[in-house]
Design a protein around this motif. Structure first.
Motif, PDB file in Angstrom:
ATOM      1  N   GLN A 107       0.822  -1.215   0.000  1.00 21.12           N
ATOM      2  CA  GLN A 107       0.000   0.000   0.000  1.00 21.12           C
ATOM      3  C   GLN A 107       0.852   1.260   0.000  1.00 21.12           C
ATOM      4  O   GLN A 107       0.532   2.248  -0.667  1.00 21.12           O
ATOM      5  CB  GLN A 107      -0.939  -0.023   1.201  1.00 21.12           C
ATOM      6  N   ALA A 108       1.968   1.225   0.778  1.00 20.63           N
ATOM      7  CA  ALA A 108       2.827   2.398   0.855  1.00 20.63           C
ATOM      8  C   ALA A 108       3.556   2.656  -0.463  1.00 20.63           C
ATOM      9  O   ALA A 108       3.606   3.792  -0.962  1.00 20.63           O
ATOM     10  CB  ALA A 108       3.829   2.224   1.987  1.00 20.63           C
ATOM     11  N   LEU A 109       4.112   1.615  -1.052  1.00 23.01           N
ATOM     12  CA  LEU A 109       4.911   1.785  -2.268  1.00 23.01           C
ATOM     13  C   LEU A 109       4.055   2.103  -3.482  1.00 23.01           C
ATOM     14  O   LEU A 109       4.532   2.728  -4.429  1.00 23.01           O
ATOM     15  CB  LEU A 109       5.740   0.532  -2.523  1.00 23.01           C
ATOM     16  N   THR A 110       2.812   1.666  -3.462  1.00 25.37           N
ATOM     17  CA  THR A 110       1.919   1.964  -4.591  1.00 25.37           C
ATOM     18  C   THR A 110       1.116   3.237  -4.364  1.00 25.37           C
ATOM     19  O   THR A 110       0.286   3.607  -5.202  1.00 25.37           O
ATOM     20  CB  THR A 110       0.957   0.784  -4.841  1.00 25.37           C
ATOM     21  N   GLY A 111       1.335   3.901  -3.217  1.00 20.46           N
ATOM     22  CA  GLY A 111       0.664   5.169  -2.949  1.00 20.46           C
ATOM     23  C   GLY A 111      -0.796   5.054  -2.577  1.00 20.46           C
ATOM     24  O   GLY A 111      -1.531   6.046  -2.617  1.00 20.46           O
ATOM     25  N   VAL A 112      -1.230   3.845  -2.193  1.00 17.19           N
ATOM     26  CA  VAL A 112      -2.636   3.651  -1.840  1.00 17.19           C
ATOM     27  C   VAL A 112      -2.997   4.419  -0.565  1.00 17.19           C
ATOM     28  O   VAL A 112      -4.073   4.998  -0.457  1.00 17.19           O
ATOM     29  CB  VAL A 112      -2.946   2.146  -1.675  1.00 17.19           C
ATOM     30  N   ARG A 113      -2.068   4.414   0.409  1.00 15.60           N
ATOM     31  CA  ARG A 113      -2.321   5.130   1.651  1.00 15.60           C
ATOM     32  C   ARG A 113      -1.012   5.509   2.317  1.00 15.60           C
ATOM     33  O   ARG A 113      -0.001   4.820   2.161  1.00 15.60           O
ATOM     34  CB  ARG A 113      -3.163   4.288   2.609  1.00 15.60           C
ATOM     35  N   PRO A 114      -0.996   6.625   3.049  1.00 16.83           N
ATOM     36  CA  PRO A 114       0.196   7.021   3.793  1.00 16.83           C
ATOM     37  C   PRO A 114       0.234   6.323   5.157  1.00 16.83           C
ATOM     38  O   PRO A 114      -0.799   5.883   5.666  1.00 16.83           O
ATOM     39  CB  PRO A 114       0.026   8.535   3.955  1.00 16.83           C
ATOM     40  N   PHE A 115       1.403   6.232   5.742  1.00 22.54           N
ATOM     41  CA  PHE A 115       1.555   5.629   7.060  1.00 22.54           C
ATOM     42  C   PHE A 115       2.360   6.567   7.955  1.00 22.54           C
ATOM     43  O   PHE A 115       3.424   7.060   7.551  1.00 22.54           O
ATOM     44  CB  PHE A 115       2.278   4.277   6.966  1.00 22.54           C
ATOM     45  N   ARG A 116       1.849   6.773   9.162  1.00 22.66           N
ATOM     46  CA  ARG A 116       2.563   7.612  10.121  1.00 22.66           C
ATOM     47  C   ARG A 116       3.948   7.042  10.412  1.00 22.66           C
ATOM     48  O   ARG A 116       4.903   7.772  10.668  1.00 22.66           O
ATOM     49  CB  ARG A 116       1.745   7.731  11.410  1.00 22.66           C
ATOM     50  N   ARG A 117       4.051   5.705  10.383  1.00 24.00           N
ATOM     51  CA  ARG A 117       5.335   5.057  10.681  1.00 24.00           C
ATOM     52  C   ARG A 117       6.385   5.331   9.605  1.00 24.00           C
ATOM     53  O   ARG A 117       7.557   5.018   9.787  1.00 24.00           O
ATOM     54  CB  ARG A 117       5.131   3.546  10.831  1.00 24.00           C
ATOM     55  N   LEU A 118       5.968   5.915   8.466  1.00 28.17           N
ATOM     56  CA  LEU A 118       6.905   6.240   7.400  1.00 28.17           C
ATOM     57  C   LEU A 118       7.270   7.717   7.370  1.00 28.17           C
ATOM     58  O   LEU A 118       7.947   8.164   6.433  1.00 28.17           O
ATOM     59  CB  LEU A 118       6.315   5.835   6.044  1.00 28.17           C
TER      60      LEU A 118
END
Length: 361
Positions: A267-278
Motif C-alpha cells: 500500500q505504501a509503495l503503490t501510494g494507496v495510503r500514507p503511514f505515520r510510521r513512514l
C-alpha cells in the motif's frame, strides 16, 4: 521437535529431500539445487523439554507428535548442541536439590549459540517472587548461563534476556542479539550457509534492496553489504527491536528499518495510503532493483506477489517448498529461476529450507 536420530540414514534422507525439491521446481525449468548439508549431530541450538514426574522425581521428556501421554524420558539429546547436552543434567540436579527452584517446574527451554553463550528459561505452574532470585542467580553463575523464570503473566530476568550470536559470512563476522522467546534459526551451521548463499546470489549492486519479513535482521546484515541502501520491513515489535539492536551492534548505516506488514508495504509503495510510521522516510529516494522475501509457511499473499513481480530480481527463501512452488506459478510469468538451493535446516524430519533467485525476463 522430532526425537528421530538416525545418522546412518542421513544421506538417503537428504537425497529424498533433493528429489522432492527438484520435482516441485521441475515445471519452472529450474537448475539443479545447490545442496547444503547439516552436521549429523549437535546441530540444533534450541531445545525445550517438558518435565515428567515419576515418584516425585522430574525427568526431561519428549513426545512423539500427537501423543502427549507416552513420554520418552531422556538425559541427552544427540541433535541438540553440545552445550545443551552439557547443561541438561547439572541443571536438573540443581532443581531437584533446591525446592525453591524445583517446585512446580514443568518446562525447561534452552537457547545456545555458536559463540558459546547460553540462556535457560525455567517455566513454572506457580507465581515467582523474590525468594526465587537468589538460588536462581547462584545456579546461573554456577552454570555460566543467563537464567530466566517464567510463570503465567510473569517473566523474571536476573541479568539479561538475550544472548549474542556471532555468525561468519563470506569471511566477515556478524553479531546478532537473540532475545528469549524470539524467533531464531535453530541450526546455526546451516544458517551460515543460507546467509552465504543469499549474499553470493545477490552479487554486487549499485541500486537498493527491498526486504520483506526481515525478522531480527538475520539476512539484512550481510545483504546490506551488497547494495547501496536497504529498506527492511517487519511487523512484530520484538523482532523490530532486535533488528534495530543488531544494526547498532554491527555499525550498519545504510539500512532503513520500517515496522510494516507486507500488505502495508504494498500500500505504501503503490501510494494507496500514507503511514505515520513512514514519516521522515523518502520512499521516492530508493531505487529498488532487488526484492528479498523470507515469508512464513503460508508463502506470499496475492498483493505481495503482485508487488514483487515488478522488480528486476527476486531472492526468495522458503521454509515450505509447496507454497514456494505455488508462488512460482505466478512469479514465473514474469521471471525465470536462475539459481536454487536446498538448506537442510532440519535433519531427520521432512522439513527443509530452500532458496531461489529469479530474474526478470
Amino acid at each position: 521437535m522430532s526425537t528421530a536420530f538416525q545418522p546412518e540414514q542421513y544421506e538417503s534422507q537428504l537425497a529424498a529431500k533433493r528429489e522432492r525439491l527438484e520435482q516441485l521446481l521441475a515445471p519452472f525449468d529450474a537448475p539443479g539445487p545447490e545442496v547444503f548439508e547439516s552436521a549429523r549431530e549437535h546441530f540444533r541450538l534450541r531445545a525445550e523439554f517438558r518435565l515428567w514426574y515419576e515418584n516425585g522425581e522430574p525427568h526431561y521428556a519428549m513426545f512423539e507428535q500427537g501423543d502427549k501421554r507416552k513420554p520418552i524420558l531422556i538425559t541427552q539429546l544427540p541433535i541438540a548442541s553440545r552445550q545443551i547436552n552439557a547443561l541438561m543434567m547439572p541443571l536438573l540436579d540443581a532443581c531437584k536439590a533446591d525446592p525453591i527452584l524445583g517446585r512446580k517446574l514443568f518446562q525447561v527451554e534452552f537457547l545456545t549459540t555458536l559463540s558459546g553463550q547460553a540462556l535457560i528459561t525455567l517455566c513454572y505452574h506457580r507465581p515467582l517472587d523474590d525468594t526465587w532470585d537468589a538460588p536462581a542467580l547462584a545456579l546461573a553463575e554456577q552454570l555460566g548461563v543467563q537464567l530466566i523464570g517464567r510463570s503465567r503473566g510473569q517473566k523474571r530476568v536476573l541479568q539479561t534476556d538475550h544472548v549474542v550470536e556471532v555468525l561468519e559470512v563470506a569471511g566477515r563476522q556478524w553479531q546478532y542479539q537473540q532475545i528469549e522467546g524470539g524467533f531464531t534459526q535453530p541450526n546455526g551451521g546451516v544458517n551460515q550457509h543460507m546467509l552465504g548463499w543469499a549474499l553470493n546470489a545477490a552479487g554486487s549492486n549499485s541500486d537498493d534492496l527491498l526486504e520483506l519479513y526481515c525478522g531480527n535482521g538475520n539476512f539484512t546484515l550481510p545483504l546490506s553489504t551488497a547494495f547501496r541502501r536497504v529498506m527492511a520491513t517487519e511487523l512484530a515489535k520484538s523482532s523490530v527491536r532486535a533488528a534495530q539492536e543488531n544494526l547498532r551492534l554491527n555499525n550498519m548505516d545504510n539500512v532503513t528499518l520500517v515496522r510494516l506488514a507486507s500488505e502495508e508495504v504494498t500500500q505504501a509503495l503503490t501510494g494507496v495510503r500514507p503511514f505515520r510510521r513512514l514519516q521522515g522516510i523518502d520512499l521516492s529516494g530508493f531505487e529498488f532493483g532487488t526484492v528479498f522475501v523470507d515469508p512464513p509457511r503460508a508463502g506470499l499473499d496475492p498483493a505481495t506477489l503482485d508487488l514483487i513481480k515488478d522488480y528486476r530480481r527476486i531472492l526468495y527463501i522458503s521454509c515450505n517448498p509447496e507454497t514456494l512452488a505455488d508462488n512460482l506459478q505466478t512469479l514465473t510469468k514474469t521471471h525465470r529461476v536462475v539459481r536454487c538451493a536446498l538448506f537442510d535446516q532440519f535433519p531427520y524430519t521432512h522439513h527443509m529450507e530452500s532458496g531461489v533467485l529469479l530474474e526478470q525476463m
